[in-house]
Design an enzyme around this catalytic site. Structure first.
Site, short mmCIF file in Angstrom:
data_model
loop_
_atom_site.label_atom_id
_atom_site.label_comp_id
_atom_site.label_asym_id
_atom_site.label_seq_id
_atom_site.Cartn_x
_atom_site.Cartn_y
_atom_site.Cartn_z
N CYS A 2 0.72 -1.28 0.04
CA CYS A 2 -0.06 -0.15 -0.11
C CYS A 2 0.93 1.34 -0.07
O CYS A 2 1.78 1.30 0.60
CB CYS A 2 -1.08 0.10 1.18
SG CYS A 2 -2.20 -1.22 1.28
N ARG A 27 4.19 -0.44 -4.61
CA ARG A 27 3.82 -0.82 -3.43
C ARG A 27 2.35 -1.66 -3.17
O ARG A 27 2.03 -2.15 -2.45
CB ARG A 27 3.64 0.09 -2.47
CG ARG A 27 5.06 1.27 -2.25
CD ARG A 27 4.94 2.11 -1.36
NE ARG A 27 4.49 1.78 -0.11
CZ ARG A 27 5.56 1.33 0.80
NH1 ARG A 27 6.75 1.43 0.65
NH2 ARG A 27 5.12 0.75 2.24
N TRP A 75 -2.42 -2.53 -1.79
CA TRP A 75 -2.11 -4.17 -1.98
C TRP A 75 -3.04 -4.64 -0.80
O TRP A 75 -2.80 -4.66 0.37
CB TRP A 75 -0.62 -4.33 -1.45
CG TRP A 75 -0.27 -5.75 -1.79
CD1 TRP A 75 0.17 -6.41 -2.82
CD2 TRP A 75 -0.01 -6.89 -0.70
NE1 TRP A 75 0.32 -7.70 -2.80
CE2 TRP A 75 0.32 -7.86 -1.29
CE3 TRP A 75 -0.32 -6.97 0.76
CZ2 TRP A 75 0.57 -9.16 -0.76
CZ3 TRP A 75 -0.26 -8.09 1.37
CH2 TRP A 75 0.36 -9.22 0.61
N ASN A 101 -1.88 2.37 5.44
CA ASN A 101 -1.10 1.25 5.32
C ASN A 101 -0.56 0.25 6.41
O ASN A 101 -0.19 1.01 7.31
CB ASN A 101 0.07 1.95 4.25
CG ASN A 101 1.59 0.64 4.09
OD1 ASN A 101 1.04 -0.41 4.07
ND2 ASN A 101 2.61 1.11 4.28
N GLY A 102 -0.85 -0.87 6.34
CA GLY A 102 -0.72 -1.77 7.68
C GLY A 102 -1.80 -2.87 7.92
O GLY A 102 -2.75 -2.98 6.90
N GLU A 487 17.99 -17.70 -6.43
CA GLU A 487 17.71 -16.40 -6.81
C GLU A 487 17.16 -16.00 -8.50
O GLU A 487 16.15 -15.64 -8.69
CB GLU A 487 18.89 -15.32 -6.83
CG GLU A 487 18.88 -13.73 -7.27
CD GLU A 487 17.59 -13.11 -6.48
OE1 GLU A 487 16.74 -13.55 -5.56
OE2 GLU A 487 17.22 -12.06 -6.97
N LYS A 491 13.53 -15.24 -9.47
CA LYS A 491 13.12 -14.24 -10.49
C LYS A 491 12.05 -14.56 -11.51
O LYS A 491 11.18 -14.05 -11.98
CB LYS A 491 14.34 -13.75 -11.10
CG LYS A 491 15.48 -13.04 -10.63
CD LYS A 491 15.12 -11.70 -10.13
CE LYS A 491 14.18 -11.58 -8.79
NZ LYS A 491 14.92 -11.18 -7.73
N GLU A 494 8.68 -15.28 -9.92
CA GLU A 494 7.84 -13.96 -9.59
C GLU A 494 7.13 -13.14 -10.75
O GLU A 494 6.21 -12.45 -10.60
CB GLU A 494 8.50 -12.97 -8.46
CG GLU A 494 9.82 -12.51 -8.97
CD GLU A 494 10.59 -11.67 -7.70
OE1 GLU A 494 9.62 -11.42 -6.89
OE2 GLU A 494 11.61 -11.24 -7.90
N HIS A 510 18.80 -36.66 -4.85
CA HIS A 510 18.06 -37.12 -3.33
C HIS A 510 16.84 -36.72 -3.80
O HIS A 510 16.06 -36.75 -2.68
CB HIS A 510 18.79 -36.55 -2.57
CG HIS A 510 20.25 -36.75 -2.02
ND1 HIS A 510 20.57 -37.85 -1.68
CD2 HIS A 510 21.31 -36.05 -2.36
CE1 HIS A 510 22.07 -38.14 -1.50
NE2 HIS A 510 22.51 -36.96 -2.23
N LYS A 609 6.39 -4.45 -3.87
CA LYS A 609 7.88 -4.09 -3.64
C LYS A 609 8.18 -4.19 -2.20
O LYS A 609 9.17 -4.99 -1.76
CB LYS A 609 8.37 -2.92 -4.06
CG LYS A 609 9.64 -2.69 -4.26
CD LYS A 609 10.35 -3.30 -5.24
CE LYS A 609 12.02 -3.12 -5.13
NZ LYS A 609 12.77 -4.18 -6.05
#
Ligand code: M6R
Length: 614
Positions: A2, A27, A75, A101-102, A487, A491, A494, A510, A609
């Site tokens: 947010c 955000r 968000w 926001n929160g 990583e 990428k 996402e 394994h 983000k």
């Protein structure tokens, strides 16, 4: 998560708010809205599902007059993304509007109490409960808006950055913060509020960071006033923000992600500038130098981080153990914060975060500090909450990262960790001069080598076209490049929504080897290091089962092309710095696959983000 913006001054608020929302869209982008107080005191709230474009379209035929306003890009946490759940929320009688926001953790209890008192709710959000609580307090106590906000917040458990305006008052915004970021820009006769100070630099570079438990009374024509939840005046400092607008624009690239990938030769220069001396090859970091006794006495370092920063920390662990001989652990901040971790007074906790606002990392820091540990930050965003909550630290200095998928922050974080390891090792005497020099020269050579890597973009784009069909990928690497494999897989996941696993190459047999077939491509990182020969065998194991292999290998390697299907040849550097080189073609591969799949790479679905909620 947010984004919130606010404006009070002499200009038309709406265009400033919309521009601010666009800068904060990274955000969250589930819905957006504005509340404007007109010169006649009217309060107009407009909001809708979707991105800022949708809001702007919606506003086209509305009355958007007013020089004070607040705005939000969401968000979703509580309640699906729709028009009703969008912010701003307003109180039952429509007098007070609020953006948040929160997460209000005790919203159910508060909602039950307000419902019992006759309040009705329109949305499913926790935020609407708070704005109604403010109105309830205002009515029952007969107090000012700022007092109502203060008293209401004393009843709240959770995280918030809020901004509140009221019908009939176009001279005031009340804002408050607890565990969610908030910056106030101080202009000439005007104030700006934002979740991220960088979003308001085109108006002012003078920033006040609101601290946890503080309420800001922002009044037209008056000095900014901050008070605590206990109604004591809080002192504040105006900080100069050193960011230019061009850092926040795409600069001719189609996306922020591609811009940020391509910036890496320059961002590594910025990261090492003034830290690795080009003549002497010596590494000096003030955060290490100024606390050298602690570093020399450190029993252990514990990295706490999330996501990409956690992957960088896995490389940091190897750097610290190999170069400084300091035992190192890496913890997911979200797990660490709810355990009862053993921390010794001579441990150093290293918090790694691009945004410096990740809620779990902040909570992990507070736990570590309570346990008496010295906490060191590796952050990118200057003045961020984590940068301010740590005892000392090193900034990554790679400039604003706006693409949701982290790229230049990762290479910068690993660079910082390598510099830290060298600076400590020099004092501890844990590496030879030759080794020290090789790593230091390696650091200095990175910008040129990264330029070379970026020349491979076309080739990687062609490879991406071939593999866009795949539904699953496996990424293999060992040693320093095992985290690089994690990583690379993150990428791809996402931004393309293709399932991908990163695995230590030898562990594959394994279990995951069962997945190998002609349909599932393997990306194998096989560069010169102690496990090189072993990784070749792991690749053979994949090939023997009909798997297709794309190898990232060092330039000039004559063996790898003979046993793999496709190769990406990158310039070599000492093994501990190789992740900085190798991660770039992996970023490009994910990028182009996502583009060919028609994904919005800067705003992938469900993501934001900065993860400022748990
Ligand atoms: O800002 P931080 O480094 O604390 O963020 C941590 C993660 O949320 C972040 O790295 C996330 O995983 C990115 N989307 C990865 O590209």
């Amino acid at each position: 998560m947010c984004g919130i913006v606010g404006y009070i001054g002499d200009r038309d608020a709406c265009p400033i708010l919309i521009k601010g929302l666009r800068r904060l869209e990274y955000r969250g982008y589930d819905s957006a809205g504005v509340a404007l107080v007109g010169g006649d005191g009217s309060l107009n709230v407009y909001k809708c599902k979707g991105k800022i474009d949708a809001l702007e379209h919606f506003l086209a035929d509305k009355d958007t007059a007013g020089t004070v306003g607040i705005a939000h890009t969401r968000w979703a946490t509580h309640g699906e993304p729709n028009d009703t759940n969008a912010h701003p929320h307003f109180s039952a009688d429509g007098r007070i509007a609020m953006i948040h926001n929160g997460i209000i953790e005790n919203y159910r209890v508060l909602k039950d109490a307000l419902t019992a008192a006759g309040v009705t709710f329109r949305s499913e959000t926790d935020s609407e409960v708070l704005v109604n609580l403010i109105e309830y307090v205002r009515d029952t106590e007969g107090c000012t808006l700022e007092e109502a906000v203060r008293l209401a917040l004393k009843k709240v458990v959770g995280a918030y950055a809020i901004a509140v305006v009221e019908k009939g008052n176009n001279d005031k915004i009340i804002a408050a913060r607890q565990s969610s970021p908030m910056a106030i820009g101080v202009g000439k006769g005007e104030y700006f509020i934002s979740s991220d100070a960088s979003s308001i630099v085109e108006y002012t570079h003078d920033i006040v960071y609101v601290e946890d438990g503080e309420i800001a009374v922002i009044e037209r024509g008056k000095p900014l006033q901050l008070v605590t939840l206990d109604n004591e005046e809080a002192e504040y400092r105006v900080t100069k923000l050193d960011i230019s607008i061009s850092d926040l624009e795409k600069g001719g690239y189609p996306t922020f992600m591609l811009k940020e990938i391509n910036e890496q030769p320059r961002t590594i220069v910025d990261c090492i500038r003034g830290r690795v001396n080009a003549d002497s090859g010596r590494v000096i970091l003030s955060g290490i130098r100024d606390n050298i006794d602690r570093w020399l006495a450190a029993r252990r370092v514990v990295f706490v981080a999330c996501g990409t920063s956690w992957h960088a920390s896995l490389i940091g662990k190897q750097l610290f153990e190999n170069i400084c001989r300091i035992p190192a652990e890496v913890e997911y901040a979200s797990e660490f914060r709810y355990r009862n971790p053993v921390l010794f007074p001579d441990d150093i906790v290293i918090a790694v975060s691009q945004s410096g606002e990740t809620a779990d990392t902040l909570a992990a820091i507070s736990l570590a500090r309570k346990a008496g540990a010295f906490v060191y930050g590796i952050c990118n965003v200057i003045g961020s909450s984590i940068a301010r909550a740590t005892d000392s630290g090193t900034y990554v200095h790679v400039g604003p990262e706006i693409g949701v998928a982290s790229t230049k922050a990762f290479t910068g974080q690993v660079t910082v960790m390598a510099m830290m390891a060298l600076a400590i090792a020099e004092r501890k005497g844990t590496v030879s001069k030759e080794y020290y020099d090789e790593v230091a020269q390696g650091l200095l050579s990175l910008p040129e080598k990264l330029k070379e890597v970026l020349e491979l973009s076309g080739q990687v784009a062609d490879l991406a076209k071939i593999f866009t069909y795949a539904h699953n990928f496996i990424y293999l690497g060992r040693g320093y490049n095992y985290p690089t494999a994690l990583e690379g897989a993150l990428k791809l996941k996402e931004i393309s929504y293709i399932h991908a696993e990163g695995y230590p190459a030898a562990e594959m047999k394994h279990g995951p080897i069962a997945l190998i077939d002609a349909e599932m491509p393997t990306v194998a990182i096989v560069t010169p290091d102690v496990t090189y020969e072993k990784t070749l065998s792991n690749i053979e194991e994949v090939k023997a089962r009909g798997g297709k292999v794309i190898a990232v290998m060092a330039k000039g390697d004559a063996t790898v092309p003979g046993i793999t299907d496709y190769v990406i040849e990158v310039p070599a550097v000492i093994d501990c710095l190789m992740p900085i080189i190798v991660s770039v073609p992996l970023q490009l591969l994910a990028y182009y696959i996502a583009v060919y799949k028609g994904r919005n790479v800067d705003q992938p679905r469900n993501l934001a983000k900065s993860v400022t909620v748990e």
